[in-house]
Enzyme design. Sequence first.
Site, short mmCIF file in Angstrom:
data_model
loop_
_atom_site.label_atom_id
_atom_site.label_comp_id
_atom_site.label_asym_id
_atom_site.label_seq_id
_atom_site.Cartn_x
_atom_site.Cartn_y
_atom_site.Cartn_z
N TYR A 28 0.15 -1.10 -0.10
CA TYR A 28 -0.18 -0.02 -0.39
C TYR A 28 1.17 1.21 0.41
CZ TYR A 28 -4.97 -2.27 0.79
OH TYR A 28 -6.02 -2.74 0.84
N ASN B 37 -13.67 -3.93 4.34
CA ASN B 37 -14.37 -3.93 2.87
C ASN B 37 -14.25 -5.31 1.93
OD1 ASN B 37 -11.60 -3.22 1.65
ND2 ASN B 37 -12.55 -1.11 0.96
P1 CMP Z 1 -8.31 -1.01 -0.93
O1 CMP Z 1 -8.97 -1.17 -2.36
O2 CMP Z 1 -7.83 -1.78 -0.40
O3 CMP Z 1 -7.70 0.01 -0.80
C1 CMP Z 1 -6.78 1.00 0.23
C2 CMP Z 1 -7.49 0.47 1.12
O4 CMP Z 1 -7.61 2.18 2.48
C3 CMP Z 1 -9.47 0.80 0.71
O5 CMP Z 1 -9.67 -0.42 -0.19
C4 CMP Z 1 -9.77 0.81 2.21
O6 CMP Z 1 -9.99 -0.43 2.47
C5 CMP Z 1 -9.01 1.16 3.18
N1 CMP Z 1 -9.53 3.39 3.17
C6 CMP Z 1 -10.22 3.58 4.53
N2 CMP Z 1 -9.87 5.02 4.26
C7 CMP Z 1 -10.20 4.94 2.86
C8 CMP Z 1 -10.33 6.11 1.95
N3 CMP Z 1 -11.32 7.42 2.88
N4 CMP Z 1 -10.34 6.31 0.97
C9 CMP Z 1 -9.75 5.44 0.20
N5 CMP Z 1 -9.86 4.13 0.80
C10 CMP Z 1 -9.58 3.90 1.97
#
Ligand code: CMP
Length: 133
Positions: free
Chosen positions: A50, A113
């Site tokens: 990430y 999520n």
């Molecule tokens: P993912 O697609 O795994 O990519 C980054 C992750 O950060 C995202 O899913 C969410 O689970 C998490 N996240 C938490 N807060 C935010 C936010 N405000 N915007 C985007 N991603 C978020």
Amino acid sequence: MIERTLSIIKPDGVERHLIGKIISKFEENELYPVRIEMKHLTQKEAEGFYDVHVGKPFFNELVSFMSSSPVVLMVLEGEDAVAKNRKIMGATNPANAEEGTLRRMYAKSIDKNTVHGSDSLENAKKEIAYFFG
Ligand code: CMP
């Protein structure tokens, strides 16, 4: 075009025994796993994956959640795999995800999520290489 994309079933999906249901949904939509690995990510592995989110307010929580228990890493292959996977997953925030999408069905919050999917073909290549070489 036949593409490959990276999908992750996150700790909340694995803990709630949703692996089978999630993979079925991909297969029903002609997205087929060509690599699968269950792995408990280290904090370093989650941080590296990430790294585009370094410095964002949710970064620390994201890394700690993703390394809290095992995930399922998958390479999915199919027609327009990147966009199709994102459509099947639904919006990042389950509150905004369309009916019938994985996140609408299973996700509890924007943090937990349930699934991750690459957001572009370029990132799909990087993410696949990160975990599968
Ligand atoms: P993912 O697609 O795994 O990519 C980054 C992750 O950060 C995202 O899913 C969410 O689970 C998490 N996240 C938490 N807060 C935010 C936010 N405000 N915007 C985007 N991603 C978020």
